[in-house]
Design an enzyme around this catalytic site. Structure first.
Site, mmCIF file in Angstrom:
data_model
loop_
_atom_site.group_PDB
_atom_site.id
_atom_site.type_symbol
_atom_site.label_atom_id
_atom_site.label_comp_id
_atom_site.label_asym_id
_atom_site.label_seq_id
_atom_site.Cartn_x
_atom_site.Cartn_y
_atom_site.Cartn_z
ATOM 1 N N GLY A 1 0.826 -1.198 0.000
ATOM 2 C CA GLY A 1 0.000 0.000 0.000
ATOM 3 C C GLY A 1 0.861 1.249 0.000
ATOM 4 N N SER B 1 4.318 0.940 1.784
ATOM 5 C CA SER B 1 5.280 0.119 1.041
ATOM 6 C C SER B 1 5.767 0.841 -0.212
ATOM 7 C CB SER B 1 4.642 -1.208 0.629
ATOM 8 O OG SER B 1 4.087 -1.846 1.738
ATOM 9 N N ASP C 1 -8.353 -0.499 1.430
ATOM 10 C CA ASP C 1 -8.841 0.872 1.642
ATOM 11 C C ASP C 1 -9.069 1.632 0.335
ATOM 12 O OD1 ASP C 1 -8.443 0.296 4.344
ATOM 13 O OD2 ASP C 1 -6.431 1.160 4.345
ATOM 14 N N GLY D 1 -11.037 1.287 6.364
ATOM 15 C CA GLY D 1 -10.813 2.248 5.281
ATOM 16 C C GLY D 1 -9.811 3.324 5.612
ATOM 17 N N ARG D 2 -9.349 3.302 6.876
ATOM 18 C CA ARG D 2 -8.423 4.342 7.354
ATOM 19 C C ARG D 2 -8.992 5.732 7.103
ATOM 20 N NH1 ARG D 2 -2.235 3.949 6.288
ATOM 21 N NH2 ARG D 2 -2.983 4.111 4.180
ATOM 22 N N ARG E 1 -27.442 -0.690 18.382
ATOM 23 C CA ARG E 1 -26.376 -1.694 18.519
ATOM 24 C C ARG E 1 -25.247 -1.378 17.541
ATOM 25 N NH1 ARG E 1 -28.821 -3.045 22.554
ATOM 26 N NH2 ARG E 1 -29.811 -5.058 22.944
ATOM 27 N N ARG F 1 -10.801 -8.200 5.620
ATOM 28 C CA ARG F 1 -9.497 -8.470 5.010
ATOM 29 C C ARG F 1 -9.197 -9.944 4.888
ATOM 30 N NH1 ARG F 1 -5.316 -4.816 8.195
ATOM 31 N NH2 ARG F 1 -4.201 -6.766 8.395
HETATM 32 O O1 F6P Z 1 -4.921 -0.536 5.585
HETATM 33 C C1 F6P Z 1 -5.713 -1.660 5.786
HETATM 34 C C2 F6P Z 1 -6.329 -1.662 7.151
HETATM 35 O O2 F6P Z 1 -7.138 -2.808 7.282
HETATM 36 C C3 F6P Z 1 -7.103 -0.404 7.512
HETATM 37 O O3 F6P Z 1 -8.376 -0.383 6.924
HETATM 38 C C4 F6P Z 1 -7.094 -0.474 9.018
HETATM 39 O O4 F6P Z 1 -7.217 0.807 9.587
HETATM 40 C C5 F6P Z 1 -5.740 -1.055 9.314
HETATM 41 O O5 F6P Z 1 -5.315 -1.731 8.145
HETATM 42 C C6 F6P Z 1 -5.732 -2.023 10.459
HETATM 43 O O6 F6P Z 1 -4.424 -2.371 10.736
HETATM 44 P P1 F6P Z 1 -3.975 -3.638 11.601
HETATM 45 O O7 F6P Z 1 -3.939 -4.809 10.681
HETATM 46 O O8 F6P Z 1 -2.630 -3.259 12.093
HETATM 47 O O9 F6P Z 1 -4.991 -3.836 12.676
#
Ligand code: F6P
Length: 367
Positions: free
Chosen positions: A118, A121, A143, A186-187, A280, A289
């Protein structure tokens, strides 16, 4: 022009469905050209500790196209430019170990590196190119926030997982006349929230690009209530924040990016307070992921891998392969790293969402 004999590949940053498909594509396309392929384990770690380097042959990539994760392992910490090192006084300091990476790369007589990752990197890749390592980047991230490419692999899978989850919540939300807040990843970009929220007919979608007003969110929910729709679905990006407020983040220590997450719970409390409705929260987290890639992501990953090998064959380095439909082309690494790709507020999906009456927690558009 000297012949390519040996290339290397690594996967860096958070994993994304499709990484194994890229690796397979790179390996097969390279072997076809008579090249040897080395797999560098755990991002750039394998170039600091070369015992982490493995030979990749046809057998090592057999049957992995549909698998999630990465056979090479990955990490979203420890950039070689800012590597955490324990100091004599027990504290941790960040040191530059990039010269060791260059030394090991040269010692192993690698002709080119294909770096899959990403924004972090790609930034490391760009720095290493400046130090003489010939690199082709391959963009990955769920993201979808990398510039230079219309889409990254992993995104479609994450959106599909989120859409299916939101679809499932509709019936239980309706049965109990509740509000459900679904927090997605999604950061700092709202792509996953927007695409899954629109596809799964959410009533409210909150994205980092539009700070939200809680009153507007509650009005939307109460407006639905007044029309006999006694449940609501709110999709919130982990990077969303209220007007005048901050993103919810957690410190992860020296050299690590802040971890996002927690806005869903906060928002649900605010909604309950503002509407009196039972609310909720569901945090989808790493489910977005994990697991195998969708067909779209598999194909895109395979195309990116093969295209990266073609770039190496043409000795086009300091580039990242990118999708500009229907073509896969190469953009300078600099373009990929210069800024984050956020959701443009006038893009077609945003306009569609507004036309569908989705509330973004602002005063624009329908409530
Ligand atoms: O960049 C991908 C991502 O899944 C983001 O959406 C999320 O904020 C972050 O990585 C989570 O990181 P980690 O795997 O360190 O919990």
């Amino acid at each position: 022009m000297e012949r390519i004999r040996r290339i290397a590949v690594n996967t860096g940053g958070g994993d994304a469905p499709g990484l194994n498909a890229v690796i397979r594509s790179i390996v097969l396309a390279s072997l076809r050209r008579g090249w040897e392929v080395l797999g560098i384990r755990k991002g750039y770690e394998g170039l600091l500790d070369t015992s982490k380097i493995v030979q990749l042959d046809r057998d090592s990539v057999r049957g992995i196209t549909h698998l999630g994760g990465t056979i090479l392992g990955t990490t979203n910490r420890n950039s070689p430019f800012q590597y955490p090192a324990k100091q004599a006084d027990g504290t941790t300091a960040l040191v530059d170990r990039s010269d060791e990476v260059v030394e090991n790369f040269n010692r192993l007589q690698i002709d080119a590196l294909i770096a899959i990752g990403g924004d972090g990197s790609m930034r490391i890749a760009s720095g290493l190119v400046k130090k003489g390592i010939p690199i082709v980047g391959v963009p990955k991230t769920i993201d979808n926030d990398l510039s230079g490419t219309v889409i990254t692999f992993g995104f479609d899978t994450a959106v599909t997982v989120a859409t299916e989850a939101i679809d499932r919540l509709h019936s239980t939300a309706e049965a109990h006349e509740r509000v459900f807040v679904v927090e997605v990843m999604g950061r700092y970009a709202g792509w996953i929230a927007l695409h899954s929220g629109v596809s799964a007919t959410a009533d409210v979608v909150l994205i980092p690009e539009i700070p939200y007003d809680i009153a507007s969110v509650c009005d939307k929910i109460m407006d639905r209530e007044a029309h006999g729709r006694r449940f609501s679905i709110v999709v919130v990006a982990e990077g969303a924040r209220p007007v005048g407020g901050e993103m919810v983040t957690r410190d992860q220590g020296v050299g690590r990016e802040r971890l996002l997450g927690g806005i869903g719970v906060q928002l649900a409390e605010e909604i309950e307070l503002g509407t009196g409705k039972e609310t909720r929260t569901v945090v989808l987290g790493h489910l977005q992921r994990g697991g195998g890639p969708t067909t779209f992501d598999r194909l895109l990953a395979l195309r990116f891998g093969a295209a990266a090998v073609r770039m190496v064959a043409e000795r086009r380095f300091d580039v990242m392969v990118a999708l500009d439909p229907p073509t896969v082309l190469a953009v300078p690494l600099e373009v990929a790293t210069e800024r984050m790709k956020c959701v443009p507020l006038d893009c077609d999906t945003m306009l569609t969402a507004r036309d569908l009456g989705i509330c973004f927690g602002d005063s624009d558009g329908e409530k």
